[in-house]
Write a protein that holds these residues in place. Structure first.
Motif, mmCIF file in Angstrom:
data_model
loop_
_atom_site.group_PDB
_atom_site.id
_atom_site.type_symbol
_atom_site.label_atom_id
_atom_site.label_comp_id
_atom_site.label_asym_id
_atom_site.label_seq_id
_atom_site.Cartn_x
_atom_site.Cartn_y
_atom_site.Cartn_z
ATOM 1 N N LYS A 169 25.197 26.051 40.798
ATOM 2 C CA LYS A 169 23.882 25.409 40.793
ATOM 3 C C LYS A 169 23.545 24.777 39.444
ATOM 4 O O LYS A 169 22.859 23.754 39.382
ATOM 5 N N ARG A 170 24.036 25.400 38.367
ATOM 6 C CA ARG A 170 23.677 24.916 37.031
ATOM 7 C C ARG A 170 24.822 24.167 36.366
ATOM 8 O O ARG A 170 24.887 24.033 35.150
ATOM 9 N N ASP A 171 25.723 23.626 37.208
ATOM 10 C CA ASP A 171 26.777 22.717 36.746
ATOM 11 C C ASP A 171 27.714 23.326 35.708
ATOM 12 O O ASP A 171 28.199 22.621 34.811
ATOM 13 N N THR A 220 27.127 31.502 42.444
ATOM 14 C CA THR A 220 26.025 30.610 42.819
ATOM 15 C C THR A 220 25.321 30.049 41.598
ATOM 16 O O THR A 220 24.941 28.874 41.581
ATOM 17 N N ASP A 221 25.154 30.887 40.551
ATOM 18 C CA ASP A 221 24.527 30.408 39.320
ATOM 19 C C ASP A 221 25.392 29.353 38.647
ATOM 20 O O ASP A 221 24.899 28.315 38.178
#
Length: 392
Positions: free
Chosen positions: A225-227, A221-222
């Motif tokens: 979410k942070r491309d 997920t990290d």
């Protein structure tokens, strides 16, 4: 009388300088400063690994494959034999047509713990390694993803179970320790150990900077979410350093220290070892928060050399001038410096069960800054297009 006082003053200055430099240089030592790392590693080693914990986090293990890796079959076999009660899956990511991966895929087509995916044939503005890792992470069906090099092999079938406590709810990223094979040059293995102590000690203090080797465990997920690798897509190398630096939250990053979580990587060739040093000089331009790590490295080496140089000069002066007090203190400085640095190295070696002769640490640590300087000048002479996928 004046002459006697002058000589006494010189003796006092020499002896005090030797004593101060001795103690300062002792503390300017990554092996001595790592008290927390050594303490936590010893505590972790005392804990039993629970291979029956069904509440452990489900995990996907992504193994990126860009070229022939003879060690891959052994790594995959070890991963498929993991004693892990929770769901896990090994994801191999390779170019279409990779014979070894296609064979492993066919042999394990009915194994629920195995999955293979393949990379498109072109990736003009993104390094192949980053594309491979991105596809592997996207293919994961779990939040926790462990990224493992094909040449980096866990040493135990309890590796995942030992790693599980680090995959806690409040953690976002986990790193570990890797050793080089025993047939690797001893000086390289020492440099790997010393570098790991710098990096892992800072990580335990909540200051994530770069990768120490081995594996990286992070949340999908990290990454999404942070491309992912955005901001670093053009570099051909430094993927793990960038991941740790970007996604390593200071309050939610931990180090897996149990001996069962250690990994072993194949001995690099001379070219691979040199290139690794060169690549980092380029990669560090894209990393944040490295100034203090570089400061520690530089001050450690400066104080190490300063202590030896002053002690030798005082010893020579004392012998020439027959100042035996100065000779005694200078001799004690050199002897204690050598003995204590060997002792600190011995304790550090025991932390990670590395088969290294502690007595050789004296020569190795004196060579480290010169090797660093040599690699930097080699980097300056290297065509910078060698580091990027943007060749236009």
């Amino acid at each position: 009388m004046v002459l006697t006082l002058y000589i006494d003053t010189i003796a006092i200055i020499c002896c005090m300088s030797l004593i101060v430099l001795f103690f300062v240089s002792m503390f300017c030592n990554p092996f001595l400063r790592a008290r927390r790392l050594k303490k936590w590693a010893l505590q972790a080693a005392e804990k039993e690994v629970d291979t029956t914990d069904t509440a452990a986090a489900p995990v996907s293990i992504v193994i990126p494959i860009l070229e022939d890796a003879p060690e891959l079959a052994a790594t995959v076999e070890m991963m498929l034999q993991q004693e892990y009660a929770a769901p896990f899956r090994v994801i191999l990511v390779a170019d279409k047509g990779n014979a070894l991966v296609e064979r492993l895929s066919a042999e394990n087509k009915d194994n629920k713990h195995m999955y293979c995916t393949f990379v498109p044939n072109s990736s003009r503005y993104m390094s192949r390694k980053k594309l491979t890792l991105t596809l592997g992470i996207k293919a994961a069906d779990t939040d926790w993803v462990v990224i493992l090099e094909p040449t980096c092999t866990p040493l135990s079938t309890k590796w995942l179970a030992a790693l599980a406590p680090s995959l806690a709810t409040d953690n976002r990223l986990v790193v570990g320790y890797t050793a080089l094979e025993e047939d690797t040059r001893t000086s390289w293995r020492y440099q790997q150990l010393r570098s790991s102590f710098y990096i892992l000690t800072r990580t335990l203090r909540g200051k994530t900077y770069r990768h120490a080797g081995g594996f990286v465990a992070m949340r999908k997920t990290d990454f999404m979410k942070r491309d992912g690798f955005s901001g670093n897509l053009n570099l051909l190398h430094g993927e793990y350093d960038y991941l740790v630096n970007k996604f390593g939250d200071d309050m939610a990053t931990t180090v897996a220290l149990h001996p069962e979580t250690h990994t072993l990587t194949k001995a690099p060739t001379k070219k691979e070892w040199i290139n690794k040093q060169l690549y980092f000089w380029e990669t560090r331009k894209y990393l944040q928060g490295g100034w203090f790590s570089r400061f520690l490295f530089n001050i450690d080496n400066i104080m190490l050399y300063l202590n030896y140089i002053v002690a030798i000069l005082c010893l020579v002066y004392g012998v020439i001038e027959e100042r035996w007090l100065i000779v005694s203190v200078a001799s004690a400085n050199i002897l204690l410096t050598v003995l204590l640095r060997i002792l600190f190295a011995h304790k550090a070696i025991k932390v990670f069960n590395v088969d290294l002769p502690a007595w050789r640490v004296i020569g190795f640590e004196l060579m480290v800054p010169w090797r660093k300087i040599r690699s930097y000048f080699k980097y300056l002479k290297t065509d910078k297009y060698e580091f990027t996928s943007h060749k236009l």
